[in-house]
Design a protein around this motif. Structure first.
Motif, short mmCIF file in Angstrom:
data_model
loop_
_atom_site.label_atom_id
_atom_site.label_comp_id
_atom_site.label_asym_id
_atom_site.label_seq_id
_atom_site.Cartn_x
_atom_site.Cartn_y
_atom_site.Cartn_z
N THR A 45 90.12 20.58 9.40
CA THR A 45 90.13 19.70 10.58
C THR A 45 90.63 20.45 11.81
OG1 THR A 45 90.52 17.75 9.19
CG2 THR A 45 91.04 17.55 11.53
N LEU A 46 91.63 21.31 11.64
CA LEU A 46 92.11 22.14 12.74
C LEU A 46 91.00 23.07 13.24
CD1 LEU A 46 94.33 23.31 14.59
CD2 LEU A 46 94.97 24.82 12.69
N CYS A 47 90.29 23.68 12.30
CA CYS A 47 89.16 24.54 12.68
C CYS A 47 88.12 23.77 13.46
CB CYS A 47 88.52 25.16 11.44
SG CYS A 47 89.55 26.35 10.57
N PHE A 48 87.79 22.59 12.97
CA PHE A 48 86.80 21.75 13.65
C PHE A 48 87.28 21.40 15.06
CE2 PHE A 48 84.79 17.69 14.67
CZ PHE A 48 83.46 17.96 14.37
N PHE A 49 88.54 21.06 15.18
CA PHE A 49 89.11 20.71 16.49
C PHE A 49 88.98 21.86 17.47
CE2 PHE A 49 92.84 21.02 19.26
CZ PHE A 49 92.68 19.87 20.02
N LEU A 50 89.34 23.06 17.05
CA LEU A 50 89.30 24.21 17.95
C LEU A 50 87.88 24.58 18.34
CD1 LEU A 50 92.05 26.44 16.27
CD2 LEU A 50 92.25 25.12 18.38
N VAL A 51 86.98 24.59 17.35
CA VAL A 51 85.58 24.96 17.63
C VAL A 51 84.93 23.97 18.59
CG1 VAL A 51 83.29 25.26 16.61
CG2 VAL A 51 85.29 26.23 15.47
N ALA B 92 85.42 11.69 13.87
CA ALA B 92 85.02 11.18 15.18
C ALA B 92 86.23 11.07 16.10
CB ALA B 92 84.35 9.82 15.02
N CYS B 93 87.37 10.68 15.53
CA CYS B 93 88.60 10.61 16.32
C CYS B 93 88.98 12.00 16.81
CB CYS B 93 89.71 10.02 15.46
SG CYS B 93 91.29 9.80 16.33
N VAL B 94 88.83 12.99 15.95
CA VAL B 94 89.11 14.36 16.35
C VAL B 94 88.17 14.81 17.46
CG1 VAL B 94 89.05 16.77 15.55
CG2 VAL B 94 90.14 15.03 14.15
N GLU B 95 86.89 14.41 17.35
CA GLU B 95 85.94 14.77 18.40
C GLU B 95 86.32 14.14 19.73
OE1 GLU B 95 81.66 15.53 17.67
OE2 GLU B 95 81.99 14.40 15.83
N GLY B 96 86.79 12.89 19.68
CA GLY B 96 87.28 12.27 20.90
C GLY B 96 88.47 13.01 21.47
N LEU B 97 89.37 13.45 20.58
CA LEU B 97 90.52 14.23 21.01
C LEU B 97 90.10 15.58 21.57
CD1 LEU B 97 93.61 14.25 21.15
CD2 LEU B 97 93.62 15.25 18.85
N CYS B 98 89.06 16.16 20.96
CA CYS B 98 88.51 17.43 21.48
C CYS B 98 88.05 17.26 22.92
CB CYS B 98 87.33 17.89 20.62
SG CYS B 98 87.74 18.47 18.97
N SER B 99 87.33 16.17 23.18
CA SER B 99 86.85 15.92 24.53
C SER B 99 88.01 15.74 25.49
CB SER B 99 85.95 14.68 24.55
OG SER B 99 84.83 14.85 23.71
N LEU B 100 89.02 15.00 25.03
CA LEU B 100 90.19 14.75 25.86
C LEU B 100 90.91 16.04 26.21
CD1 LEU B 100 92.14 12.44 26.95
CD2 LEU B 100 93.36 12.73 24.79
N VAL B 101 91.18 16.86 25.19
CA VAL B 101 91.93 18.10 25.40
C VAL B 101 91.10 19.12 26.17
CG1 VAL B 101 92.99 20.06 24.21
CG2 VAL B 101 93.38 17.74 23.38
N SER B 102 89.84 19.27 25.78
CA SER B 102 89.01 20.30 26.42
C SER B 102 88.78 19.98 27.89
CB SER B 102 87.67 20.42 25.70
OG SER B 102 86.91 19.23 25.81
N ASN B 103 88.58 18.70 28.22
CA ASN B 103 88.43 18.34 29.62
C ASN B 103 89.70 18.62 30.40
OD1 ASN B 103 85.86 16.68 30.64
ND2 ASN B 103 86.10 16.33 28.45
N GLY C 265 89.64 33.13 11.44
CA GLY C 265 90.60 33.61 10.45
C GLY C 265 90.87 32.60 9.35
N ILE C 266 90.99 31.31 9.73
CA ILE C 266 91.26 30.26 8.74
C ILE C 266 90.09 30.10 7.78
CG2 ILE C 266 91.68 27.80 8.42
CD1 ILE C 266 93.20 27.83 11.08
N ILE C 267 88.88 30.04 8.33
CA ILE C 267 87.69 29.86 7.48
C ILE C 267 87.51 31.04 6.55
CG2 ILE C 267 85.17 29.70 7.51
CD1 ILE C 267 85.45 28.14 10.15
#
Length: 481
Positions: A291-297, A416-427, A458-460
């Motif tokens: 999930t962390l990897c997905f969030f960063l990518v 999906a929640c992580v994707e929303g957080l990704c948008s929030l953080v990346s913006n 590295g994690i993957i």
């Protein structure tokens, strides 16, 4: 058994030692609500993904350009309307002000929508385990249609850009585009075998790219010929068509519970239990790490995508709507090339190494973007990113395989929640970083994104080596016994 009551899934088990194809058939319970019509083609949620992405990809570059033009008009800057923007090395103070205000307003508007959507998508995704998948496809599509309506009113009446925030909040209350992603990927998890799941997920993500490519080409040409309003009428029509298709043609894969409540704490509890339970041994650690990897990518994808148009509009590139459309099309074409590359690489590589190849492609492309000062170099960066989407379907598939079939809804609600957080953080990060670093390196946010991608790589790689070792030990243990 009637054909309408049978779902057949024919998939090649890529993880098995042989290449035999296995057919999984199951009888759909009679109390599931069938759609009013049957689709004549062998597709289910793919058109939903395609149409929704088309509407998003059509409006996003136009929306950014509209903000740029409105703010330029307000501050008295006409560098992109007269003889083209100033391509000299000296930064025009008005251009810098327009870039800064556009980036900040884009941040504020997206923050408002994503904060609301972050809450709603968790409820809707987990709720679909009980109420059914079709509702989670229909409700967000209608919310996106309301957003398009608000945008049209703003353009017709030339209201302040603050009103764009109202449209984004309306979309967020319905779950936004992330809820459609959650519903589509959960649907695929319901109807796919473990061995074929990565490729099935990649097909859905290819729909993202195909729709984005068409929308980008059409949007750039259309905006140049007729302005902003007519393309946004197509955005509205497309979202309504998506909701209608989901209602008429998508079969239900979950038995709807008439007593299922949307506003319930049980949905959040299901997500919490998913990430808190250690059974089977080691699952919790892998869930958190993937999930962390997905969030960063995804954060890097979202953050850089928001900046491409601003980067291309201003000096030294000074692109117009047509070139911006072609650039966006080139970016979305990578979804298709990633799908073909993933399928080819799966013949000789495990999924983890496929993801590493995709991350390498992304890192190299971002480095080129950071120094791109000509049109040729910018398109070279797009070309080098031809496999950049090979990593996300692998991560979605690995997460899905870690949980039971009964937990797929809760999983993709969390994703999906992580994707929303990704948008929030990346913006927040990239739209703030861009104006803050204009004075010393315009492409610095792309370098920043490339450095971030080394962490998931590295994690993957580490988890891939561990999984390979565990698989070898299991085979040796079976041989001894």
């Amino acid at each position: 058994m009637d054909d309408s009551d049978t779902v057949a899934i024919i998939a090649e088990d890529l993880e098995s030692s042989d290449s035999s194809k296995v057919c999984f058939c199951f009888k759909v319970p009679q109390n599931k609500r069938s759609p009013p019509c049957s689709c004549p083609f062998s597709v289910t949620v793919e058109p939903v993904m395609f149409l929704s992405t088309f509407s998003i990809a059509l409006q996003m570059p136009l929306y950014t350009q509209y903000l740029w033009d409105r703010i330029s008009e307000d501050v008295g800057y006409n560098g992109t309307k007269g003889g083209g923007c100033n391509a000299s090395t000296v930064q025009d103070p008005l251009q810098k002000e327009v870039e800064t205000l556009t980036a900040h307003w884009s941040l504020y508007i997206n923050l408002g929508g994503f904060v609301v959507g972050l809450i709603m998508v968790t409820l809707l995704g987990s709720w679909s385990d009980h109420a059914g998948r079709r509702l989670v496809l229909i409700i967000p599509s209608l919310g996106l249609a309301v957003q398009a309506t608000v945008y049209l009113i703003v353009m017709y009446l030339k209201l302040p850009v603050f009103w764009f925030l109202i449209g984004r909040i309306c979309s967020g209350l319905s779950g936004d585009f992330n809820a459609i992603l959650a519903g589509c990927f959960a649907y695929v998890a319901d109807t796919s075998a473990r061995g074929s799941r990565t490729f099935r997920v990649a097909i859905l993500e290819a729909c993202l790219g195909l729709a984005g490519m068409f929308a980008s080409i059409i949007g750039g040409q259309w905006r140049r010929a007729q302005g902003y309003i007519n393309p946004f009428w197509l955005v509205l029509a497309t979202n309504l068509a998506t909701a209608l298709y989901a209602y008429l043609f998508v079969p239900e894969t979950v038995t709807p519970d008439p007593e299922a409540k949307l506003l319930s704490t049980r949905h959040h509890q299901a997500v919490y239990r998913l990430y808190a339970s250690e059974a089977p041994q080691g699952r919790r650690t892998k869930l958190w790490l993937y999930t962390l990897c997905f969030f960063l990518v995804v954060s890097v994808h979202f953050g850089c995508s928001d900046l491409y148009v601003l980067y291309e509009l201003s000096a030294p590139l000074c692109w117009g709507p047509e070139l911006i459309g072609y650039g966006s099309a080139a970016k979305h074409l990578a979804y298709l090339t990633s799908l073909m590359g993933l399928r080819a690489m799966q013949c000789c590589l495990e999924d983890s190494w496929v993801a590493l190849v995709g991350l390498t492609s992304n890192i190299v492309g971002l480095i080129v973007f950071s120094v791109a000062n000509t049109t040729t170099l910018m398109f070279t960066g797009y070309g080098l990113c031809f496999l950049f989407m090979a990593s996300t379907p692998v991560l979605r598939s690995k997460l899905s395989k870690l949980v039971d079939p009964s937990e797929q809804g809760a999983l993709f609600a969390s994703v999906a929640c992580v994707e929303g957080l990704c948008s929030l953080v990346s913006n927040g990060v990239f739209n703030s970083l861009y104006p803050a670093t204009l004075h010393f390196m315009k492409g610095f946010p792309f370098i920043f994104g490339a450095v971030i991608l080394f962490i998931p790589a590295g994690i993957i790689g580490g988890l891939g080596c561990q999984e390979k070792k565990e698989s070898r030990e299991n085979r040796e243990g079976s041989g001894i016994s």
